[in-house]
Scaffold this active site. Structure first.
Site, PDB file in Angstrom:
ATOM      1  N   GLU A  81      87.862  92.464  54.487  1.00 11.39           N
ATOM      2  CA  GLU A  81      86.920  93.555  54.206  1.00 11.39           C
ATOM      3  C   GLU A  81      86.275  93.965  55.519  1.00 11.39           C
ATOM      4  OE1 GLU A  81      83.574  92.841  51.535  1.00 11.39           O
ATOM      5  OE2 GLU A  81      82.938  94.924  51.682  1.00 11.39           O
ATOM      6  N   ASP A 109      79.625 103.257  55.635  1.00 11.10           N
ATOM      7  CA  ASP A 109      78.638 104.252  56.078  1.00 11.10           C
ATOM      8  C   ASP A 109      79.283 105.637  56.051  1.00 11.10           C
ATOM      9  OD1 ASP A 109      76.925 102.149  56.540  1.00 11.10           O
ATOM     10  OD2 ASP A 109      77.443 101.964  58.653  1.00 11.10           O
ATOM     11  N   GLU A 137      81.942  92.204  59.979  1.00 13.91           N
ATOM     12  CA  GLU A 137      80.682  92.949  59.919  1.00 13.91           C
ATOM     13  C   GLU A 137      80.139  93.075  61.341  1.00 13.91           C
ATOM     14  OE1 GLU A 137      78.644  94.631  57.642  1.00 13.91           O
ATOM     15  OE2 GLU A 137      77.467  94.881  59.464  1.00 13.91           O
ATOM     16  N   GLU A 183      77.198  94.429  46.739  1.00 13.04           N
ATOM     17  CA  GLU A 183      75.732  94.607  46.654  1.00 13.04           C
ATOM     18  C   GLU A 183      75.372  96.079  46.446  1.00 13.04           C
ATOM     19  OE1 GLU A 183      75.790  92.624  50.120  1.00 13.04           O
ATOM     20  OE2 GLU A 183      75.289  90.714  49.192  1.00 13.04           O
ATOM     21  N   LYS A 214      77.353 113.639  59.388  1.00 10.86           N
ATOM     22  CA  LYS A 214      77.482 114.711  60.391  1.00 10.86           C
ATOM     23  C   LYS A 214      78.908 114.763  60.932  1.00 10.86           C
ATOM     24  CE  LYS A 214      72.732 114.729  61.920  1.00 10.86           C
ATOM     25  NZ  LYS A 214      71.815 113.917  62.715  1.00 10.86           N
ATOM     26  N   ASP A 226      80.042 105.267  46.426  1.00 17.38           N
ATOM     27  CA  ASP A 226      79.344 106.192  45.518  1.00 17.38           C
ATOM     28  C   ASP A 226      79.108 107.513  46.237  1.00 17.38           C
ATOM     29  OD1 ASP A 226      77.460 105.187  47.395  1.00 17.38           O
ATOM     30  OD2 ASP A 226      75.886 106.062  46.158  1.00 17.38           O
TER      31      ASP A 226
END
Ligand code: SAH
Length: 215
Positions: A44, A118, A69, A192, A122, A154
């Site tokens: 991931e 994320d 991450e 999460e 823009k 989402d």
């Protein structure tokens, strides 16, 4: 994901190389040795605090999971979970997804997950989106011929952008859902962000795709 800066995070990460690999580029091509078995490898990119990778790892003990991450103060939360609840089939890497090429050999990975990446709304930041073609190229390289990429979000703007990006890249869509939770997929492990945003009433989108045509 933005969390308050944790000045202690760096030392804590460095103190646990058994979970957060410090010389991860040395493992390129050698992930079977890292886990001591030849189970499939799922990764991931942008794992956040790790709820998804760890939930998946519990559900699928015969699959190895690597969570990547970039933010120190976020990945350290994943480390804390692993210290409390050790999972032999999980490792974490504190780095940018841009480095995939130096972490995994060609065809070493069976599945890539992007969860609630994320959106970088823009246009001038489009190259930072984890579904930009520069990233797709990296996923394609490390994925096996029958490997899949899965995106959940989402964020409608990111989802629309991603579908176009996949299409321009020549990837092949296996599934698109505009309301994942409506499917009641028992195999869906929630992240999460997914829990948070679905509680707020946002539909969750999911796409699954692969890169290589079967000849
Ligand atoms: N997957 C988690 C977290 C989503 S937030 C969940 O669904 O709950 C997106 C995360 O991706 C953030 O923690 C951010 O730091 C991380 N991220 C963004 N760009 C990244 C990159 N290029 N490489 C690695 N991680 C990245």
């Amino acid at each position: 994901m933005r969390l308050r800066h944790k000045p202690w995070a760096k030392d804590k990460l460095a103190a646990h190389p058994e979970w957060v690999l410090t010389q991860a580029t040395e493992k390129k091509g050698l992930w079977k040795q890292v886990f001591g078995n030849d189970h499939p490898l799922h990764i991931e990119v942008g794992m956040g605090k790790g709820q998804f990778v760890m939930g998946m790892a519990k559900r699928y003990p015969e699959i190895n999971f690597v969570g990547i991450e970039v933010q120190e103060s976020v990945i350290v939360m994943g480390l804390e979970k692993l210290l409390e609840d050790p999972l032999p089939n999980v490792r974490l890497i504190h780095t940018n997804g841009e480095d995939l090429d130096s972490l995994f050999e060609e065809n070493e990975v069976d599945q890539v997950y992007l969860n609630f990446s994320d959106p970088w709304p823009k246009k001038k930041h489009a190259k930072r989106r984890l579904t930009h073609e520069n990233f797709l190229r990296r996923y394609e390289r490390v994925l096996k011929a029958d490997g899949q990429l899965q995106l959940k979000t989402d964020n409608r703007g990111l989802f629309e952008y991603s579908l176009v990006s996949f299409s321009h890249y020549g990837a092949l869509l296996d599934e698109v859902s505009l309301d994942l939770h409506e499917l009641n997929d028992p195999d869906n492990v929630q992240t999460e962000y997914e829990e948070r945003f679905s509680q707020m009433g946002h539909p969750i989108y999911r796409a699954r795709l692969h890169f290589k045509r079967e000849d």
